[in-house]
Design a protein around this motif. Structure first.
Motif, PDB file in Angstrom:
ATOM      1  N   ARG A 231      83.150  63.193   0.533  1.00 26.95           N
ATOM      2  CA  ARG A 231      81.915  63.234   1.320  1.00 26.95           C
ATOM      3  C   ARG A 231      80.874  62.310   0.697  1.00 26.95           C
ATOM      4  N   VAL A 232      80.301  61.453   1.530  1.00 25.88           N
ATOM      5  CA  VAL A 232      79.292  60.506   1.061  1.00 25.88           C
ATOM      6  C   VAL A 232      77.996  61.239   0.722  1.00 25.88           C
ATOM      7  N   ARG A 233      77.470  60.997  -0.460  1.00 20.93           N
ATOM      8  CA  ARG A 233      76.193  61.578  -0.872  1.00 20.93           C
ATOM      9  C   ARG A 233      75.027  60.636  -0.598  1.00 20.93           C
ATOM     10  N   LEU A 234      75.296  59.333  -0.616  1.00 22.39           N
ATOM     11  CA  LEU A 234      74.240  58.334  -0.426  1.00 22.39           C
ATOM     12  C   LEU A 234      74.860  57.059   0.106  1.00 22.39           C
ATOM     13  N   ALA A 235      74.206  56.434   1.080  1.00 22.90           N
ATOM     14  CA  ALA A 235      74.633  55.127   1.597  1.00 22.90           C
ATOM     15  C   ALA A 235      73.394  54.341   2.000  1.00 22.90           C
ATOM     16  N   ILE A 236      73.223  53.178   1.412  1.00 22.22           N
ATOM     17  CA  ILE A 236      72.095  52.297   1.730  1.00 22.22           C
ATOM     18  C   ILE A 236      72.639  50.878   1.854  1.00 22.22           C
ATOM     19  N   GLY A 237      72.228  50.182   2.889  1.00 24.50           N
ATOM     20  CA  GLY A 237      72.640  48.794   3.077  1.00 24.50           C
ATOM     21  C   GLY A 237      71.638  47.833   2.468  1.00 24.50           C
ATOM     22  N   ARG A 238      72.149  46.851   1.735  1.00 22.12           N
ATOM     23  CA  ARG A 238      71.318  45.753   1.232  1.00 22.12           C
ATOM     24  C   ARG A 238      71.568  44.544   2.125  1.00 22.12           C
ATOM     25  N   VAL A 239      70.529  44.051   2.755  1.00 20.00           N
ATOM     26  CA  VAL A 239      70.639  42.971   3.737  1.00 20.00           C
ATOM     27  C   VAL A 239      70.333  41.635   3.064  1.00 20.00           C
ATOM     28  N   LYS A 240      71.234  40.662   3.243  1.00 18.20           N
ATOM     29  CA  LYS A 240      71.030  39.319   2.707  1.00 18.20           C
ATOM     30  C   LYS A 240      71.000  38.335   3.879  1.00 18.20           C
ATOM     31  N   GLY A 246      66.658  42.592   1.798  1.00 16.47           N
ATOM     32  CA  GLY A 246      65.974  43.797   2.255  1.00 16.47           C
ATOM     33  C   GLY A 246      66.940  44.962   2.290  1.00 16.47           C
ATOM     34  N   PHE A 247      66.540  46.039   2.928  1.00 15.63           N
ATOM     35  CA  PHE A 247      67.355  47.249   2.964  1.00 15.63           C
ATOM     36  C   PHE A 247      67.432  47.772   4.389  1.00 15.63           C
ATOM     37  N   THR A 248      68.505  48.525   4.681  1.00 12.42           N
ATOM     38  CA  THR A 248      68.665  49.107   6.015  1.00 12.42           C
ATOM     39  C   THR A 248      69.388  50.443   5.936  1.00 12.42           C
ATOM     40  N   LEU A 249      69.023  51.316   6.873  1.00 14.01           N
ATOM     41  CA  LEU A 249      69.739  52.578   7.098  1.00 14.01           C
ATOM     42  C   LEU A 249      70.296  52.622   8.517  1.00 14.01           C
ATOM     43  N   GLN A 250      70.409  51.470   9.167  1.00 18.71           N
ATOM     44  CA  GLN A 250      70.917  51.425  10.538  1.00 18.71           C
ATOM     45  C   GLN A 250      72.389  51.829  10.576  1.00 18.71           C
ATOM     46  N   GLU A 251      72.706  52.665  11.539  1.00 17.50           N
ATOM     47  CA  GLU A 251      74.056  53.223  11.612  1.00 17.50           C
ATOM     48  C   GLU A 251      75.118  52.188  11.973  1.00 17.50           C
ATOM     49  N   GLN A 252      74.725  51.063  12.578  1.00 20.47           N
ATOM     50  CA  GLN A 252      75.742  50.051  12.884  1.00 20.47           C
ATOM     51  C   GLN A 252      76.402  49.521  11.611  1.00 20.47           C
ATOM     52  N   TRP A 253      75.719  49.676  10.455  1.00 18.11           N
ATOM     53  CA  TRP A 253      76.281  49.276   9.175  1.00 18.11           C
ATOM     54  C   TRP A 253      76.803  50.486   8.397  1.00 18.11           C
ATOM     55  N   LEU A 254      76.032  51.576   8.411  1.00 14.79           N
ATOM     56  CA  LEU A 254      76.395  52.734   7.588  1.00 14.79           C
ATOM     57  C   LEU A 254      77.589  53.506   8.140  1.00 14.79           C
ATOM     58  N   GLU A 255      77.685  53.626   9.466  1.00 13.23           N
ATOM     59  CA  GLU A 255      78.784  54.413  10.030  1.00 13.23           C
ATOM     60  C   GLU A 255      80.154  53.836   9.676  1.00 13.23           C
ATOM     61  N   PRO A 256      80.406  52.515   9.868  1.00 12.31           N
ATOM     62  CA  PRO A 256      81.725  52.001   9.469  1.00 12.31           C
ATOM     63  C   PRO A 256      81.952  52.066   7.962  1.00 12.31           C
ATOM     64  N   ALA A 257      80.882  51.942   7.168  1.00  9.27           N
ATOM     65  CA  ALA A 257      81.040  52.068   5.713  1.00  9.27           C
ATOM     66  C   ALA A 257      81.505  53.478   5.358  1.00  9.27           C
ATOM     67  N   ARG A 258      80.917  54.492   6.002  1.00  5.54           N
ATOM     68  CA  ARG A 258      81.344  55.872   5.750  1.00  5.54           C
ATOM     69  C   ARG A 258      82.799  56.086   6.169  1.00  5.54           C
ATOM     70  N   LEU A 259      83.185  55.492   7.289  1.00  4.51           N
ATOM     71  CA  LEU A 259      84.581  55.600   7.725  1.00  4.51           C
ATOM     72  C   LEU A 259      85.530  55.094   6.644  1.00  4.51           C
ATOM     73  N   VAL A 260      85.148  54.003   6.004  1.00  2.70           N
ATOM     74  CA  VAL A 260      85.999  53.410   4.969  1.00  2.70           C
ATOM     75  C   VAL A 260      86.035  54.286   3.724  1.00  2.70           C
ATOM     76  N   VAL A 261      84.869  54.638   3.196  1.00  5.56           N
ATOM     77  CA  VAL A 261      84.852  55.336   1.906  1.00  5.56           C
ATOM     78  C   VAL A 261      85.345  56.773   2.026  1.00  5.56           C
ATOM     79  N   GLU A 262      85.019  57.442   3.126  1.00  5.22           N
ATOM     80  CA  GLU A 262      85.507  58.812   3.300  1.00  5.22           C
ATOM     81  C   GLU A 262      86.971  58.832   3.710  1.00  5.22           C
ATOM     82  N   GLY A 263      87.355  57.871   4.554  1.00  3.22           N
ATOM     83  CA  GLY A 263      88.735  57.850   5.035  1.00  3.22           C
ATOM     84  C   GLY A 263      89.747  57.497   3.966  1.00  3.22           C
TER      85      GLY A 263
END
Length: 375
Positions: A231-240, A246-263
């Motif tokens: 289970r993911v405890r923290l996920a933050i996107g660093r935008v280059k 900068g930083f982002t919490l937009q789900e278009q980036w975080l949702e697939p990342a969670r799929l990878v790390v949790e899956g």
């Protein structure tokens, strides 16, 4: 009285001096002592550590595991953050636990999936994460066929080793003939297709390259902290985007990342990188280790290295939400102290000599490492 925590980083990137700084400045006000080992006596991580040693050269993965176990026993390591020979080390997790050391790294099955980028792309695509078109290339004919197919679709081709990290070996293909214009200014990652094909045809060994279209910015690196329960405890996107970060919490980036790390069970610290293919965010790469820029999340009010150490020690911080997203910033170089005198490279059969503690700030030697500054 709460005991100190002893953390070891092996042959890691210079930028992880900031990772070490954050461990010492942890919000729990816990005493942390850091052990570092490296093959380069002038690595700034050695100077930044409380204790440090040169690593023996020429060890096989199995030999390195024995060396690592001996380090953990002798140094009383509580948490080991392995980079070099990570896959071999995590296969012996029970042996490290037996000497009192927790590994801040995923299980061997997860590490194995992401050692080869083609295997990784096939695996993540199967769980619904978009990937760009890709080709595994072994020789000149396969490279030419892949490039022609990508160009027919209106794309520019690039390639990189199927196994590797840090952008090593990444090149972009051009059909422009080599000329004096390529010798002016700074070197670029562009290489002429005819020169690459010629080199492949003259080579006696096959290559193992991933060929794909050049992906566009922004590049978003999602740093994830995941528990042994997947289970993911923290996920933050660093935008280059060019120099701007900068930083982002937009789900278009975080949702697939969670799929990878949790899956796939990417426990503790991992980094999932995306870029744009047309209008679609697609996976670019997955790191089963802390990213070099992880410390930049301190601009969002979180100390992720310390959260990871807590998790490895069984002190679950729970779900962590950053209190704010930091302003846009850029990365500039700055000096870090080095040891006052370089030590000769040791022979593989000799015991690694102990290095002194961090030198005084007045030492003349320094190295450039990247620090974040606001824009």
């Amino acid at each position: 009285m709460v005991s100190r925590v002893r953390v070891w980083l092996n042959r890691t990137y210079a930028e992880n001096v900031f990772f070490m700084d954050q461990l010492r400045r942890n919000p729990s006000d816990r005493a942390v002592e850091i052990h570092a080992t490296h093959g380069d006596a002038d690595s700034p991580v050695l100077a930044a550590a409380d204790t440090a040693e040169l690593e023996p050269e020429g060890l096989s993965p199995a030999g390195y595991v024995e060396y690592a176990l001996a380090q953990c026993r002798r140094r009383g390591i509580d948490v080991f953050v392995p980079r070099l020979h990570q896959s071999a080390i995590v296969a012996h997790r029970a042996e490290f636990e037996a000497v009192g050391t927790a590994l801040l790294a995923p299980p061997p099955e997860a590490v194995a999936v992401f050692q080869d980028k083609v295997v990784a792309y096939e695996a993540v695509q199967a769980v619904g994460v978009p990937v760009p078109p890709w080709f595994r290339v072994r020789d000149a004919d396969e490279l030419l066929a892949a490039v022609e197919e990508l160009e027919a679709g209106g794309h520019r081709a690039c390639f990189k080793p199927a196994s590797g990290a840090g952008g090593v070996g990444f090149r972009m293909i051009t059909r422009s003939p080599f000329s004096l214009t390529h010798l002016s200014g700074f070197p670029t990652p562009y290489v002429q297709l005819d020169l690459v094909l010629d080199a492949l045809r003259r080579s006696e060994e096959p290559v193992n390259w991933l060929v794909m279209p050049r992906l566009e910015q922004p590049e978003v690196s999602v740093d994830c902290l995941t528990g042994p329960d997947n289970r993911v405890r923290l996920a933050i996107g660093r935008v280059k985007n060019g120099r701007r970060r900068g930083f982002t919490l937009q789900e278009q980036w975080l949702e697939p990342a969670r799929l990878v790390v949790e899956g796939f069970g990417l426990h503790y610290l991992s980094n999932v990188q995306f870029r744009m293919f047309g209008d679609t965010p697609v996976l670019m790469d997955v790191n089963t280790r802390p990213a070099g820029g992880l410390h930049q999340l301190s601009l969002c009010g979180v100390n992720v290295p310390w959260l990871a150490v807590q998790l490895a020690l069984g002190e679950d911080p729970g779900t962590v939400t950053p209190p704010f997203l930091g302003q846009d910033y850029t990365v500039v170089a700055g000096p870090r102290p080095l040891r006052p005198v370089s030590i000769p490279q040791q022979r593989p059969e000799t015991e690694a000599p102990l290095l002194p503690a961090v030198p005084a700030p007045a030492q003349p030697g320094s190295v450039q490492t990247g620090a974040a500054l606001p824009l």
